[in-house]
Design an enzyme around this catalytic site. Structure first.
Site, PDB file in Angstrom:
ATOM      1  CD  GLU A  48      -2.732  -1.295   2.435  1.00 57.12           C
ATOM      2  OE1 GLU A  48      -2.723  -0.372   3.261  1.00 57.12           O
ATOM      3  OE2 GLU A  48      -3.500  -2.261   2.491  1.00 57.12           O
ATOM      4  CB  CYS A  93       2.913   7.599   2.933  1.00 58.57           C
ATOM      5  SG  CYS A  93       3.285   6.456   4.250  1.00 58.57           S
ATOM      6  CB  CYS A 135       7.008  -4.523   9.583  1.00 56.19           C
ATOM      7  SG  CYS A 135       8.383  -3.769  10.503  1.00 56.19           S
ATOM      8  CB  CYS A 141       5.710  -1.490  16.799  1.00 56.18           C
ATOM      9  SG  CYS A 141       7.424  -1.183  16.356  1.00 56.18           S
ATOM     10  CB  CYS A 175       2.542  -0.938  14.133  1.00 61.42           C
ATOM     11  SG  CYS A 175       2.752  -0.831  12.348  1.00 61.42           S
ATOM     12  N   GLY A 203       6.724  -1.574   6.667  1.00 57.93           N
ATOM     13  CA  GLY A 203       8.108  -2.033   6.732  1.00 57.93           C
ATOM     14  C   GLY A 203       9.069  -1.107   7.443  1.00 57.93           C
ATOM     15  CD  GLU A 204      13.216   0.248  10.527  1.00 55.93           C
ATOM     16  OE1 GLU A 204      12.337   0.772  11.226  1.00 55.93           O
ATOM     17  OE2 GLU A 204      14.157   0.907  10.019  1.00 55.93           O
ATOM     18  CB  SER A 257       9.907   7.078   9.268  1.00 54.26           C
ATOM     19  OG  SER A 257       9.487   6.780  10.581  1.00 54.26           O
ATOM     20  CB  SER A 292       8.974   5.414  15.207  1.00 56.55           C
ATOM     21  OG  SER A 292       8.574   5.681  13.902  1.00 56.55           O
ATOM     22  CG  LEU A 293      11.471   8.674  21.238  1.00 52.99           C
ATOM     23  CD1 LEU A 293      12.790   7.935  21.122  1.00 52.99           C
ATOM     24  CD2 LEU A 293      11.717  10.131  21.655  1.00 52.99           C
ATOM     25  CG  ASN A 294       6.152   5.676  18.998  1.00 54.73           C
ATOM     26  OD1 ASN A 294       5.707   6.760  18.600  1.00 54.73           O
ATOM     27  ND2 ASN A 294       6.432   4.699  18.191  1.00 54.73           N
ATOM     28  CG  ASN A 344      -5.496   6.480  13.036  1.00 50.85           C
ATOM     29  OD1 ASN A 344      -6.651   6.753  13.346  1.00 50.85           O
ATOM     30  ND2 ASN A 344      -4.986   6.779  11.873  1.00 50.85           N
ATOM     31  CB  CYS A 352       1.261   8.017   6.949  1.00 52.02           C
ATOM     32  SG  CYS A 352       2.642   7.828   5.883  1.00 52.02           S
TER      33      CYS A 352
END
Ligand code: SAH
Ligand code: SF4
Length: 350
Positions: free
Chosen positions: A97, A110, A117, A121, A124, A166-167, A199, A221-223, A297, A340
């Protein structure tokens, strides 16, 4: 005898050097490689027959070895806010996608770098699929070409973010080859380095290579602002804990006006308190940082919830008081689950 199809390769898989080598091996003048790439990537040719200033005999050799193909669009979904989610079919039947997001004066695209992945996480959607496979250089570039073709070469497509499935740093070589092509002004797609962002969930081991091989912008991506919470949300934190991650970010070479973007998903009662915001402000002190706050989200595969609006604004206020630029990013396209970074591998839809 090899089957004729075995000899045929998507030309998007080759970089300039590789096409040069191929030309040389057949006694074709190497400058033809540049000419072919300009035909494809500047002038939009999708057939060697269009390349009228290249000898017929060379065009024939090219067509015997290569085909020119962007990815096949299987489906397009439009969200109420103008976002468009493209489902691309790959040659092995997998799907990926790509989301086109309208901003004030331009579009951001994006793109995905893997099918699924492996990073796991907890918040996700892509993580639920696990890793199916890496994308090739041609499949990464193909998303940009496929969307450009669909929107009729609209010049407002200016920004590219590697924030889909994906990473990116776990698929290093194809991703870097695609980035070098996307940002090449001569034989590539000519996007500005400042407008392309990779990212990562924090694969620290690849930061030095990335800084050496590209000039694109970095987002992390810290979070979370403490190891316990981050390890709970993002298993990669057990390999590269915060101290290592922040140290690698502080050493990451930046131009004077550049900053690293830290993405921070706000999740109710997990990482959204004023104390979290304060700890975050201290954590990022060694880095030239800006912060994107992304209210979580919700999706059926996760138990997490989005915080109340007031809590989100409070979190932002703490960071602003500490002199950070902290933007709240409202996910676009959430009504088609195209936010995204929240892309699902809906294989059944393909
Ligand atoms: N693997 C890379 C790039 C893809 S994920 C990375 O993790 O950075 C892109 C972004 O989307 C990440 O910042 C991720 O934290 C965010 N994201 C993933 N799921 C989300 C969700 N449910 N709500 C909001 N943001 C999400
Ligand atoms: Fe992979 Fe990024 Fe999703 Fe983590 S947030 S599972 S790294 S795509």
């Amino acid at each position: 005898m090899p089957h004729p199809a075995d000899k045929i390769l998507n030309i998007h898989e080759l970089d300039h050097d590789q096409l040069n080598d191929w030309c040389r091996s057949l006694g074709i003048e190497p400058y033809r490689a540049k000419q072919v790439m300009r035909w494809i990537y500047t002038r939009g040719a999708d057939d060697f027959e269009e390349m009228t200033d290249i000898a017929k005999s060379v065009r024939k050799l090219l067509a015997e070895r290569f085909f020119i193909s962007s990815l096949e669009i299987k489906k397009v979904e439009n969200a109420h806010d103008g976002s468009r989610k493209y489902l691309f079919g790959l040659s092995d039947g997998n799907g990926i996608e790509t989301v086109l997001i309208p901003e004030k004066n331009h579009y951001t695209l994006c793109i995905s770098t893997q099918v699924g992945c492996a990073m796991g996480c907890r918040f996700c959607m892509t993580a639920k699929t696990g890793l199916i496979r890496n994308l090739t250089r041609g499949e990464i570039i193909g998303q940009v070409l496929g969307v450009q073709k669909d929107i009729g070469g609209d010049k407002r497509l200016k920004n590219i973010v590697l924030m889909g499935m994906g990473e990116p740093l776990a698929n290093y070589s194809p991703v870097v080859s695609a980035l070098q092509h996307i940002t090449n002004n001569d034989t590539g797609l000519g996007f500005s380095n400042r407008r392309v962002t990779l990212s990562t969930s924090g694969m620290v081991s690849k930061f030095e290579d990335l800084a050496r091989d590209t000039r694109v912008r970095l987002a992390v991506s810290l979070n979370a602002s403490d190891d316990k919470t981050r390890s709970l949300l993002m298993p990669i934190n057990r390999t590269y804990p915060l101290e290592q991650l922040i140290d690698a970010c502080a050493r990451y070479p930046l131009t004077p006006r550049d900053k690293i973007t830290f993405e921070y998903i706000l999740i109710r009662d997990v990482n959204d308190s004023p104390e979290d915001a304060l700890r975050l402000s201290k954590l990022l002190r060694p880095v030239k940082a800006k912060i994107n706050l992304i209210p979580f989200n919700p999706h059926p595969a996760s138990e997490f919830e989005r915080p109340e609006e007031e809590r989100i604004l409070n979190f932002q206020a703490v960071l602003c008081q500490k002199n950070y630029t902290a933007m709240i990013r409202r996910s676009k396209g959430s009504d088609i689950s195209a936010a995204c970074g929240q892309l699902s591998a809906k294989q059944a839809a393909l």
